[in-house]
Design an enzyme around this catalytic site. Structure first.
Site, PDB file in Angstrom:
ATOM      1  N   LYS A 126      -4.745  -1.961   7.776  1.00 20.79           N
ATOM      2  CA  LYS A 126      -3.612  -1.353   8.172  1.00 20.79           C
ATOM      3  C   LYS A 126      -3.471  -1.912   9.575  1.00 20.79           C
ATOM      4  CE  LYS A 126      -0.507   1.668   7.314  1.00 20.79           C
ATOM      5  NZ  LYS A 126      -0.139   2.315   5.706  1.00 20.79           N
ATOM      6  N   ASP A 166       5.365   0.341   6.935  1.00 20.48           N
ATOM      7  CA  ASP A 166       5.197   1.665   7.140  1.00 20.48           C
ATOM      8  C   ASP A 166       6.012   2.251   8.125  1.00 20.48           C
ATOM      9  OD1 ASP A 166       2.656   3.492   6.504  1.00 20.48           O
ATOM     10  OD2 ASP A 166       2.912   3.882   8.588  1.00 20.48           O
TER      11      ASP A 166
END
Ligand code: NDP
Ligand code: 2IT
Length: 446
Positions: A126, A166
């Site tokens: 991430k 995201d």
């Protein structure tokens, strides 16, 4: 927890003292792995539990860019490459002022198990930045993305690490990031997912997380002989996940009566009009409060957490971590909730999860229920490798099948390891086992 896993959690806590989100995510996973540790001494001996809570690599970098007034701005960029045992690192990029190393580590850690559950070959990672996209011009967004990619490009690649969107990163940002990668590397590869359809993107990626969430909820409800039909649905957030959760929940027969953004929520007893939401959020990029100026009979209330006071049978938190606390969970149960599935990552606070499960509410944990987004990202990588594009129906069909499989494997693991019906435990165990066996096979220097 067993002495061994409690000792490990104590060590993780001591080592990462300023990372509450990461400790929350790690604590939940380790707690549910207790029956695995009891049964699999080989994994304990190989230090798999100890290794899986430590990222393989974490990069922190400066992102400087020039705003529209000519002033130099400096943000912090992150990429945490958590685990590559079953495939290249894979996971989104988040642009939000709340982004810290702790937030990126929690998201990267969750991604390991989520990606494993999809059945596709993707490791966990991430990234993101504390850059705040709100109120920025298109030019500022572009210059930020270009500067961010100028550093990130040396750490990623189609076989190494494949980022995606995201919070705060959608099609526009992925386009700017992709353009800069291509310019710097002089290669056209599937290094990012969520790309535009004209340059390697997949049909149904935009819809995938919200649709997948509703497919997962459909499976949860079907297991107890229920469905979306006629149920009132409350969806927090009004971004990518929330919008397409609304679309599919409605197609499956539910009625979405409330949505929100970070400032407040709207209640529309006749059913939230998705066209209006899409116009406000995808086109105009304005606050959800504007909804009441366009739709008669709707209400707006300040404060996003108030949304959980709206009575519903199905709740889909699709905004951000820890957005639903114990008090909100109690209100939902009192008002007739039957099922909740997480569209966001870790939106439900730990004591609220426990309360919902003890109250007999069906609970779908994010790493299982929101895996549809990364699953279709995996399918986008697949199409890029084949240099072919599949139809919307083909991709949506694969997505539906993957979500059914995730439900089935999570439910089966929960039953096998002594926690029937507990999808939190089941998803953690099923996701962990595949990665753990790969780590075992690949030796200790991993
Ligand atoms: P978007 O940026 O498209 O939308 C985010 C939404 O959540 C907005 O409505 C935003 O409101 C709200 N929100 C964000 N931060 C906060 C906060 N601190 N408090 C209250 N509301 C907040 O993001 P996505 O829809 O892509 O992501 C939503 C969630 O889903 C995240 O948890 C993400 O990690 C998760 N997720 C996303 C996937 C994807 O494919 N995009 C896949 C799987 C999970 P505002 O506009 O006011 O900031
Ligand atoms: O949390 C997530 O799963 C995402 N933001 C999507 C990641 C991806 O690589 O598509």
């Amino acid at each position: 927890m067993s002495t061994y896993l409690q000792g490990l959690m104590d060590a993780v806590t001591a080592k990462n003292p300023h990372e509450p989100e990461f400790l929350q995510a790690a604590g939940e996973v380790l707690a549910s792995l207790e029956p695995v540790a009891a049964k699999r001494q080989d994994l304990v001996d190989a230090g798999v539990f100890d290794r899986i809570v430590e990222p393989e690599r974490a990069v922190i970098f400066r992102v400087s860019w020039v705003d529209d007034s000519g002033k130099v701005q400096v943000n912090r960029g992150f990429r945490v490459q958590f685990n590559s045992a079953i495939g290249p690192y894979k996971g989104g990029l988040r642009l939000h002022p709340s982004v810290t190393l702790s937030v990126v580590k929690f998201l990267g850690f969750e991604q390991i198990f989520k990606n494993s559950l999809t059945g596709l070959p993707m490791g966990g990672g991430k990234g993101g930045s504390d850059f705040d996209p709100k109120g920025k011009s298109d030019g500022e967004i572009m210059r930020f993305c270009q500067s961010f990619m100028t550093e990130l490009q040396r750490h990623i690649g189609q076989f190494t690490d494949v980022p995606a969107g995201d919070i705060g990163v959608g099609g526009r940002e992925i386009g700017y990031l992709f353009g800069q990668y291509k310019r710097l590397r002089n290669e056209f590869t599937g290094v990012l997912t969520g790309k535009g359809l004209s340059f390697g993107g997949s049909l149904a990626r935009t819809e995938a997380t919200g649709y997948g969430l509703c497919y997962f909820m459909r499976e949860m409800l079907a297991a107890v002989g229920k469905s979306f039909k006629g149920q009132h649905v409350v969806i927090s957030g009004s971004g990518n996940v929330a919008i397409y959760a609304h679309q599919k929940a409605t197609q499956l027969g539910g009625k979405v009566v409330a949505m929100s953004d970070s400032a407040g929520y709207i209640y529309d007893p006749r059913g939230v009009d998705l066209d209006v939401i899409q116009q406000l959020k995808e086109v105009e990029r304005v606050r959800i409060s504007e909804y009441v100026n366009r739709v008669r009979g709707a209400e707006y209330h300040e404060g996003s957490a108030g949304i959980w006071s709206i009575p519903c049978q199905i709740a889909l938190p699709c905004a951000t971590q820890n957005e639903l606390d114990l008090e909100s969970a109690k209100t939902l149960v009192k008002n007739g909730l039957i099922a909740l599935a997480e569209g966001a990552n870790m939106p439900t606070q730990p004591d609220a999860v426990e309360y919902l499960q003890q109250s007999g509410i069906l609970f779908g944990p994010g790493k299982a229920s929101n895996a549809g987004g990364v699953a279709v990202s995996g399918l986008e990588m697949c199409q890029n490798s084949l240099r072919r594009s599949w139809s919307f129906e083909e991709v949506d069909g694969y997505l539906d099948e993957i979500m059914r499989d995730i439900y089935a494997s999570s439910a089966a693991a929960a039953a096998e390891y002594g926690a029937p019906g507990n999808l939190v435990a089941g998803a953690n165990i099923a996701g962990f086992l595949k990665v753990a066996d790969a780590m075992l096979a690949q030796g200790i220097a991993y």
